[in-house]
Write an enzyme that holds these catalytic residues in place. Structure first.
Site, PDB file in Angstrom:
ATOM      1  N   TYR A 434       0.805  -1.235   0.000  1.00 54.58           N
ATOM      2  CA  TYR A 434       0.000   0.000   0.000  1.00 54.58           C
ATOM      3  C   TYR A 434       0.834   1.280   0.000  1.00 54.58           C
ATOM      4  O   TYR A 434       2.033   1.234   0.180  1.00 54.58           O
ATOM      5  CB  TYR A 434      -1.105  -0.010   1.052  1.00 54.58           C
ATOM      6  N   GLU A 435       0.182   2.370  -0.272  1.00 50.04           N
ATOM      7  CA  GLU A 435       0.860   3.670  -0.488  1.00 50.04           C
ATOM      8  C   GLU A 435       1.853   3.599  -1.645  1.00 50.04           C
ATOM      9  O   GLU A 435       2.915   4.230  -1.586  1.00 50.04           O
ATOM     10  CB  GLU A 435       1.582   4.147   0.776  1.00 50.04           C
ATOM     11  N   GLY A 436       1.494   2.867  -2.681  1.00 51.49           N
ATOM     12  CA  GLY A 436       2.398   2.710  -3.817  1.00 51.49           C
ATOM     13  C   GLY A 436       3.217   1.451  -3.633  1.00 51.49           C
ATOM     14  O   GLY A 436       4.114   1.405  -2.785  1.00 51.49           O
TER      15      GLY A 436
END
Lengths: 591, 591
Positions: A434-436
């Site tokens: 997550y978050e890229g």
């Protein structure tokens, strides 16, 4: 059940012996003397150990439940959340103006590690709120700040970030969620968002969703994306809560881990939203949140590695199995403890040297953020911008690996849920995504950050390493740390030059090596941290510290990292220099 | 839901183009021509895809349940088990005398990969039976063979292995389970065993437990351990089932994965057991089972990597996200498929080159076992004995890593259970632990196997690599594969010599590097396999094959392995040569 003890001695060491924060001219740092930070760390450690940690297996086993559209967090979460609020922890580094403690970000990072180690799924509720509040702080109008921030800083209202849709995560230009302008200046937001952490729950009276959406008629793709504040419950002009907004949770996802955090499908059915920042500049505003979130996610990698290591170490000292080949160590027992065995130690030293090195790296990064925000230091801003994908990608990859290694120390017991080691690995796994996803971090690093401002920031990084090496080359006891750091840094420079030379001709030559470059960079950063720690501990020993064992242990761990982990840079460089040929050669159909 | 297609084309390639099995003089190999093996692989692939694979998520989600001492397998398992029995699959490589198909072990390995990919938890029931039956075959009396083998070969009765106790796994000398001799020549077995895979279930009318226990008055420690046959239901003299034995399942463990397999706590309360093999020689007998099991577990690493790769590849071709930086590839769509991106390809090529290399390695290992068992080839026996810990340790470590990489291709969807990628990683994780945790494999390799028979087998391995390099040095198109293999093999030799030189003075110097040595060895083996495949494909292309794309793809993949994976040997060597210093320096209390 696993246990957790906040590593406050190590945290103090990094803050004071290594980073010497109290002597910094960053506004607010002058107050951060040893006693002051010790008091904060002590309190944070207590609540982490006593309140959050015991709830971690509960969150994993029970998870979040949805009934008739209402999401219930696991038993005990609500009480614990109230205790966190009462202690003022969610707002520790938020402005006093909005009810925060006004402490520097570095202190938020320090205590954040404890909370995240003790209970990652729980801590995400306040972590996301922090990110959403920071975005409103940076881009909101005075009214928006006044309406939302006091409540969010206190975590009376929590926050979320809504980017992903079923058909797009990384490529947000494909987004379908729409925001129709209304006569009163508000918007009607319609669409579906998925993977929304803390999207719905029962611990706060309101949830402030930050939602990316397209205003019809705007530019195509990513350039036509705007950011909106969409509260779960509408807020009246006097600040009281009004009608329920047209946003609802469609379902909670079944996940590999972080079961205590509700990962929601969120449906926006003409929900009332308010533009945050400028029209069509939503990505810029969202990046405020995302950059902070990426550091926070990097921290999760460290945090899970730390608690997994603590428990693996305790098990290795306790569990009797086999005998030391060089001579019995526990003659009165039926066998020696696991920790006598060289391969168990190799494993434990990898965990230890990672956790302590990563802690120094993160806290250093946090001081750069403080320098950028509190002092307006553009160089610090550039450097942390460069290193953000490294912190996120490298620390979460390695953090996950370390939880897997910690699990391994337990043998079969590591695979049984009862012992809790599986949860650390399952929870840590999400941080790589997550978050890229970490591949996107590598792309950001090589495709964007390296060349940013004419390559100024990566040059500054190399200069910083060079200056450190030069300063300490002649210092007694430092050669064994400086030499490997120099070699590793040279590998990194060679890789960067390879990208420059080859990438001009073929961008794939650089991109095919991006993941290795991110790891190479991470190793150099941890190498730098260990060299700095070696210097600090050598200095302490020379000055006649009253805790020589602590500092000698640091030197051994630094030596381990230099000789046993840093050589990895050579392999990363070799892979990078192999180029894009074999990576790109196959037609998709022939894989 | 994930899908599975048996990689029969690749399997045929390894069996025939690379290993040329039909031309071998190993008894039974003459029959294994292309058509014959194709027919078997085709049938096995069908049952794997159509029967076992759809049950894999069912097993994961529903798991095994115990009610009133009865263990129920997940819905559908019983039927599928009956289908496997009807097809004769469990006994494919067991002697015809006992109802098996009498095929070589290499064919059991080939189809075993399919079954294990499609449903690891399910396949373990018959895998453990196979191991137990092999042990009875090797060490049982004529009566024992007649009583148990026909039933076990058909899987009417399944088998288990009982080693671990709550306080000991690796160090079996600490075992507490006791076997008291009875007047009739049987024993009364009393004790508790844990982590017993397939310990209790509802798919067979009897379960034949092989149990390690100590006969009172025997030698201390591991030298006083004997092996016993303890059937769940006692068998009458006429072969019919009699009374229930005093063995019961105490509970089923909650685990990270393989939920479809019942991992049981087994309680023996004066259960009737029969000595298998000689008194106090139980470990020797158990090793028959364990060595076979270790190869089977290595195969699980490959098997999970293969199915995870298949699904990740399909997703990468299907999911549209972003654009190829060198030019749009899917102009009619809103974005290009993931597979255009270099880092996605880097990830996929790592998976592909591992799975195909590991398959060749395993099948080569299986031919060595056949050579040892069917031809009495002592050199083959020595070589596979040396490589068994490498197959087990390296293939399961890497296999797990590859499932994690496959999961990463899916981004957030990889973390959601619905997509099935999490299960592959959670299932693969156990293979690093059971049948001897991978650290124990490394210890076995460096502490025992390297020096076995005066180091004869490792020398034979080096000679084999050297001979291959020499033979092919001048072959057109082979230099790019031979050179890296030579370098990697030299790293392995240097490491072995380092152990010899340093290990004499301090055994810890070797043991501290044992894990790196196991991986170094694994890379050299896969490098050798890729060089052999490159030779086979170069030859096929030179001979004007009608499938040039297949062979060109092999060459690209070989090139990828050589340039992007094999350089890892240098880092492993550097770590090994760093010695035991920093690994062993800390007092346990100072960690």
């Amino acid at each position: 059940m696993p246990s957790y003890t906040a590593p406050s001695k190590d945290m103090q060491y990094v803050l004071h012996d290594v980073l010497n924060i109290a002597a910094s001219d960053i506004p607010g740092y002058g107050d951060l003397d040893r006693d002051f930070t010790a008091a904060i760390l002590d309190e944070a450690g207590k609540i982490a150990t006593e309140v959050l940690s015991p709830l971690n297996p509960v969150g994993d086993t029970v998870g979040c439940k949805m009934e008739n559209g209402v999401v219930y967090t696991p038993p005990g979460f609500k009480d614990a959340f109230a205790q966190m609020q009462a202690g003022g922890w969610p707002g520790i580094d938020m402005p006093e103006e909005f009810g925060g403690q006004g402490l520097p970000y570095v202190m938020g990072t320090a205590v954040g590690e404890y909370f995240s180690s003790a209970n990652q799924a729980f801590t995400m509720y306040q972590g996301l709120t922090h990110g959403a509040a920071s975005t409103i702080l940076a881009h909101g109008t005075a009214d928006q700040k006044a309406t939302y921030l006091p409540k969010m800083v206190a975590c009376d209202w929590t926050g979320t970030m809504n980017l992903t849709e079923p058909h797009c995560g990384t490529d947000l230009g494909l987004m379908r969620t729409r925001a129709e302008p209304q006569a009163d200046g508000s918007y009607k937001v319609t669409g579906q968002k998925i993977f929304i952490s803390a999207g719905e729950h029962d611990m706060a009276e309101n949830i402030v969703h930050l939602v990316l959406a397209k205003i019809p008629g705007g530019p195509e793709g990513i350039k036509g994306v705007s950011l909106f504040i969409v509260p779960k419950v509408l807020v009246n002009d006097d600040g009281s809560l009004g009608a329920r907004n047209a946003v609802s949770c469609g379902k909670i996802e079944e996940k590999m881990g972080i079961h205590g955090n509700a990962t929601c499908v969120m449906n926006y059915d003409g929900a009332t939203g308010y533009l945050l920042g400028e029209e069509h500049k939503g990505m810029r505003a969202m990046f405020t949140m995302m950059n902070e979130a990426r550091l926070g996610v990097g921290m999760q990698g460290l945090a899970q590695a730390e608690i997994a290591f603590q428990n693996a170490l305790a098990y290795a000292k306790d569990r009797l199995q086999g005998r030391d080949v060089t001579g019995v160590k526990n003659p009165d027992g039926p066998a020696d403890p696991l920790i006598v065995h060289p391969d168990i130690r190799r494993n434990l030293m990898e965990q230890k040297s990672f956790a302590e090195g990563a802690r120094a790296f993160l806290l250093w990064g946090a001081t750069l953020i403080d320098a950028a925000h509190r002092k307006g230091d553009a160089d610090a801003d550039g450097l942390i911008s460069l290193m953000t994908p490294v912190i996120k990608g490298f620390l979460t990859d390695k953090g996950f690996d370390m939880t897997v290694q910690a699990q391994q120390i337990y043998g079969g017991h590591g695979y049984i849920e009862e012992w809790g080691m599986s949860q650390f690995a399952r929870d840590a796994r999400i941080a790589m995504i997550y978050e890229g996803a970490n591949g996107v971090q590598a792309l950001d690093l090589v495709g964007r950050k390296l060349a940013q401002d004419g390559g100024k920031h990566v040059m500054a990084f190399f200069d910083l390493v060079k200056a450190f090496c030069k300063e300490n080359a002649e210092t007694e006891g430092m050669a064994e740390f400086i030499e490997p750091l120099k070699r590793a840094s040279k590998d990194l420079q060679t890789a960067a030059m390879y990208f420059m030379a080859e990438g001009m001709k073929n961008p794939n030559a650089a991109l095919a090596g991006s993941y290795d470059f991110m790891h190479l960079f991470g190793h150099v950063c941890l190498g730098l941290m260990w060299a700095k720690m070696a210097r600090a501990s050598n200095a302490a020993l020379a000055a006649g510290t009253d805790d020589p064992v602590f500092h000698q242990t640091k030197l051994v761990t630094a030596r381990f990292y230099m000789t046993r982990q840093l050589p990895m840079t050579a392999t990363h460089l070799a892979r990078i220099q192999a180029g894009a040929g074999a990576v790109m050669a196959l037609e998709a159909a022939n894989f």
